[in-house]
Scaffold this motif. Sequence first.
Motif, mmCIF file in Angstrom:
data_model
loop_
_atom_site.group_PDB
_atom_site.id
_atom_site.type_symbol
_atom_site.label_atom_id
_atom_site.label_comp_id
_atom_site.label_asym_id
_atom_site.label_seq_id
_atom_site.Cartn_x
_atom_site.Cartn_y
_atom_site.Cartn_z
ATOM 1 N N SER A 26 0.968 -1.233 -0.069
ATOM 2 C CA SER A 26 -0.009 -0.092 0.110
ATOM 3 C C SER A 26 0.876 1.256 0.101
ATOM 4 N N ILE A 27 2.049 1.192 0.819
ATOM 5 C CA ILE A 27 2.774 2.358 0.889
ATOM 6 C C ILE A 27 3.533 2.525 -0.739
ATOM 7 N N GLY A 29 2.073 1.576 -3.352
ATOM 8 C CA GLY A 29 0.905 1.902 -4.133
ATOM 9 C C GLY A 29 0.622 3.424 -3.975
ATOM 10 N N ILE A 30 0.766 4.163 -2.794
ATOM 11 C CA ILE A 30 0.385 5.334 -2.560
ATOM 12 C C ILE A 30 1.788 6.198 -3.278
ATOM 13 N N ASN A 33 1.230 6.057 -7.073
ATOM 14 C CA ASN A 33 -0.133 6.963 -7.559
ATOM 15 C C ASN A 33 0.107 8.555 -7.387
ATOM 16 N N ILE A 34 1.042 9.030 -6.499
ATOM 17 C CA ILE A 34 1.185 10.203 -6.069
ATOM 18 C C ILE A 34 1.946 10.762 -7.472
ATOM 19 N N CYS A 58 -7.418 7.740 -10.360
ATOM 20 C CA CYS A 58 -6.118 7.879 -9.476
ATOM 21 C C CYS A 58 -6.462 8.199 -8.119
ATOM 22 N N ASP A 61 -8.239 5.795 -6.137
ATOM 23 C CA ASP A 61 -7.184 4.612 -5.790
ATOM 24 C C ASP A 61 -6.382 5.123 -4.526
ATOM 25 N N LEU A 62 -5.988 6.274 -4.396
ATOM 26 C CA LEU A 62 -5.197 6.924 -3.345
ATOM 27 C C LEU A 62 -6.112 6.709 -2.153
ATOM 28 N N GLN A 64 -8.477 4.713 -1.490
ATOM 29 C CA GLN A 64 -8.408 3.253 -0.859
ATOM 30 C C GLN A 64 -7.258 2.765 -0.130
ATOM 31 N N LEU A 65 -6.157 3.302 -0.843
ATOM 32 C CA LEU A 65 -4.672 2.833 -0.360
ATOM 33 C C LEU A 65 -4.500 3.433 1.223
ATOM 34 N N PHE A 66 -5.146 4.992 1.500
ATOM 35 C CA PHE A 66 -4.961 5.332 2.609
ATOM 36 C C PHE A 66 -5.807 4.734 3.361
#
Length: 255
Positions: A26-27, A29-30, A33-34, A58, A61-62, A64-66
């Motif tokens: 997830s980290i 992925g963040i 995505n950033i 995007c 997605d961010l 959801q990851l957070f």
Amino acid sequence: MKGVYNEFAFVLLFEFLFRHLNVLISIFGIIFNILHFSVLIRKPLRTEPVFIMMLVICICDLLQLFIMIPDDIIYINKTRDPNGCFGVNTYSEAIYVIAADILARFASFVSTWMAVLMVAFKAASIQFVSSSWSTTLLEPSTTYKASTIVIVISVIYISICSYMKFKIMPARWDFPCLYTNRLAKRQLYLIYGTPAEQNANFFFTMVEGYMEVVQLIFFAISTFFLVKNIHKWKKIVPENYMDNSREPAGQHSIS
């Protein structure tokens, strides 16, 4: 966690280890995505319909990851806690679970439908390239309107869903903890408090399952026509025509 039944020990251990890995994923992925977000907000891309839709996806997605990271951390801490109890939550955990569910469902609803619309819009604009409304589909204003409609529908659906699904209620002190032979033995809370909420949860789970099937079918059909027409387009017109696809309708046609 104490008192875990043998048949669940391996599953819980695997889930425990996987949650650690999922935090790392997830980290990353963040971060990616950033970086993706920083590209999509550049001025030349902000007027392109496809990139506008990708920007919305995007952001979802961010979101959801957070949400996933604290959810995984809560699970890890509960598993580490000798008195951890699955199936019930502290009041603050219950509030978080509900809030996370609402935001995650919202982000998922918007991102999946935007992905479907992105392919559908592109397929339709190529399929009916000589039509006047083909140009309309490629206008940024159309994309903004479509995104707004999806977001509004998502807010309405998630609001109804959450209102019917969730009700925080105190659990019995002798509430049996899932996967273990222990009882709660302290004040914890259920988020699906009554059979009505449990039935609503089942109903909306079914609805979202059918919705995913519809999205998959719609996405597959749109992708099929998109690929088909791209191949057809390449055979009929010169390759440099691909760079002029935004010209006014009527100047080019596909027979």
